[in-house]
Design an enzyme around this catalytic site. Structure first.
Site, mmCIF file in Angstrom:
data_model
loop_
_atom_site.group_PDB
_atom_site.id
_atom_site.type_symbol
_atom_site.label_atom_id
_atom_site.label_comp_id
_atom_site.label_asym_id
_atom_site.label_seq_id
_atom_site.Cartn_x
_atom_site.Cartn_y
_atom_site.Cartn_z
ATOM 1 N N HIS A 95 0.762 -1.151 -0.025
ATOM 2 C CA HIS A 95 -0.115 0.011 -0.051
ATOM 3 C C HIS A 95 0.872 1.162 -0.016
ATOM 4 O O HIS A 95 1.916 1.365 0.522
ATOM 5 C CB HIS A 95 -1.013 -0.064 1.104
ATOM 6 C CG HIS A 95 -1.787 1.075 1.303
ATOM 7 N ND1 HIS A 95 -1.766 2.459 1.466
ATOM 8 C CD2 HIS A 95 -3.391 1.048 0.839
ATOM 9 C CE1 HIS A 95 -2.852 3.204 1.487
ATOM 10 N NE2 HIS A 95 -3.588 2.169 0.868
ATOM 11 N N GLU A 97 0.637 3.870 1.356
ATOM 12 C CA GLU A 97 1.488 4.403 3.032
ATOM 13 C C GLU A 97 2.476 3.621 3.417
ATOM 14 O O GLU A 97 3.297 3.832 4.218
ATOM 15 C CB GLU A 97 0.055 4.510 3.727
ATOM 16 C CG GLU A 97 -0.907 5.547 3.395
ATOM 17 C CD GLU A 97 -2.370 5.348 3.664
ATOM 18 O OE1 GLU A 97 -2.600 4.477 4.494
ATOM 19 O OE2 GLU A 97 -3.403 5.929 2.881
ATOM 20 N N GLY A 171 -7.101 8.949 -0.455
ATOM 21 C CA GLY A 171 -7.514 9.872 0.426
ATOM 22 C C GLY A 171 -7.384 11.548 0.184
ATOM 23 O O GLY A 171 -7.428 12.100 0.961
ATOM 24 N N SER A 211 -9.807 7.208 -3.639
ATOM 25 C CA SER A 211 -11.028 8.081 -3.526
ATOM 26 C C SER A 211 -12.174 7.515 -3.990
ATOM 27 O O SER A 211 -13.081 8.051 -4.759
ATOM 28 C CB SER A 211 -10.661 9.298 -4.057
ATOM 29 O OG SER A 211 -9.834 9.918 -2.979
#
Ligand code: PEP
Length: 256
Positions: A95, A97, A171, A211
């Site tokens: 991912h 992140e 995000g 999103s």
């Protein structure tokens, strides 16, 4: 036909009481929806209670990360065998992140994906470019490097789901247009065909993430190479996640 998958990445959200409420809402709202696989990926401390909460339902459960080693002095980490003990069947790896906040590299992810699949989990392997990489025309090169460095004959395709998640869309409220996403998905499918073989590439699911919301999920999922969604923010609200699952179910019904 590829069965659409709608996966929810809960990230570091939900207390136990909130998680129970969310999963009850998803479970009850799914009703008779068919033709779509639903995966929830709660934080690691919620895996045992969520396994109990989804028992007897078709909902699948995954983790958000795993360590590449089987055991050892790795404070704060969780092994694949430990995740399997909770009832998890999947794990998100790579991912953005994990790559950009925690510094995970393609080399580390190659080890993690192998640990996951050899330990019996399905890896949801994420790839995607940053805004700067897209604007400098390097989207395909970045995604290709992320795929070629990690996949190979020793990563069985039946234990693999790919998620294309442009970093600039995660995000941020900015979604890739269906055409932009489809363009990268076609490219990814071609690469999967060359890493594995054509039929294997055609059979692999490529989820879109960034999103995804009820309002855009129908258009995204109707693209021929978008086989589902990896959802962050919108998976935290049962009604929103259910609407996206509904878009996946409609897509499956239209394709059958
Ligand atoms: C994600 O976390 O994988 C993600 C796509 O988040 P969001 O849907 O909030 O952009």
């Amino acid at each position: 036909m590829r069965t659409p998958m709608i996966a929810g990445n809960w990230k570091m959200h939900k207390t136990l009481a909130e998680a129970r409420e969310l999963v009850t809402g998803i479970r009850e709202g799914m009703g008779e929806m068919t033709g779509v696989e639903v995966l929830i990926c709660p934080p690691v401390y919620l895996l045992f209670p969520m396994a109990k909460a989804i028992a007897g339902t078709p909902i699948l459960m995954g983790a958000q990360n795993a360590h590449e080693e089987a055991q050892g002095a790795f404070t704060g980490e969780t092994s694949v065998a430990m995740l399997k003990d909770t009832g998890a069947t999947h794990v998100i790896l790579g991912h953005s992140e994990r790559r950009h906040v925690f510094g995970e590299t393609n080399a580390t992810l190659a080890k993690k994906v192998r640990a996951a699949v050899s330990g019996g989990l399905c890896a949801v392997y994420c790839v995607g470019e940053t805004l700067e990489e897209r604007e400098s025309g390097r989207t395909q090169a970045v995604v290709e490097a992320q795929l070629r460095a990690v996949l190979g004959a020793d990563v069985p395709a039946e234990r693999l789901v790919i998620a294309y998640e442009p970093v600039w869309a995660i995000g941020t409220g900015k979604t890739a247009t269906p055409d932009q996403a489809q363009e990268v998905h076609t490219f990814v499918r071609g690469l999967l065909g060359s890493i594995y073989d054509g039929p294997t590439g055609d059979g692999l699911r490529i989820l879109y993430g960034g999103s995804v919301k009820p309002a855009n999920s129908g258009d995204l999922l109707s693209q021929p190479d978008i086989d589902g969604a990896l959802v962050g923010g919108a998976c935290l609200v049962a009604a929103d996640f259910l609407a996206i699952i509904g878009a996946g179910a409609s897509q499956a019904a239209a394709a059958s």
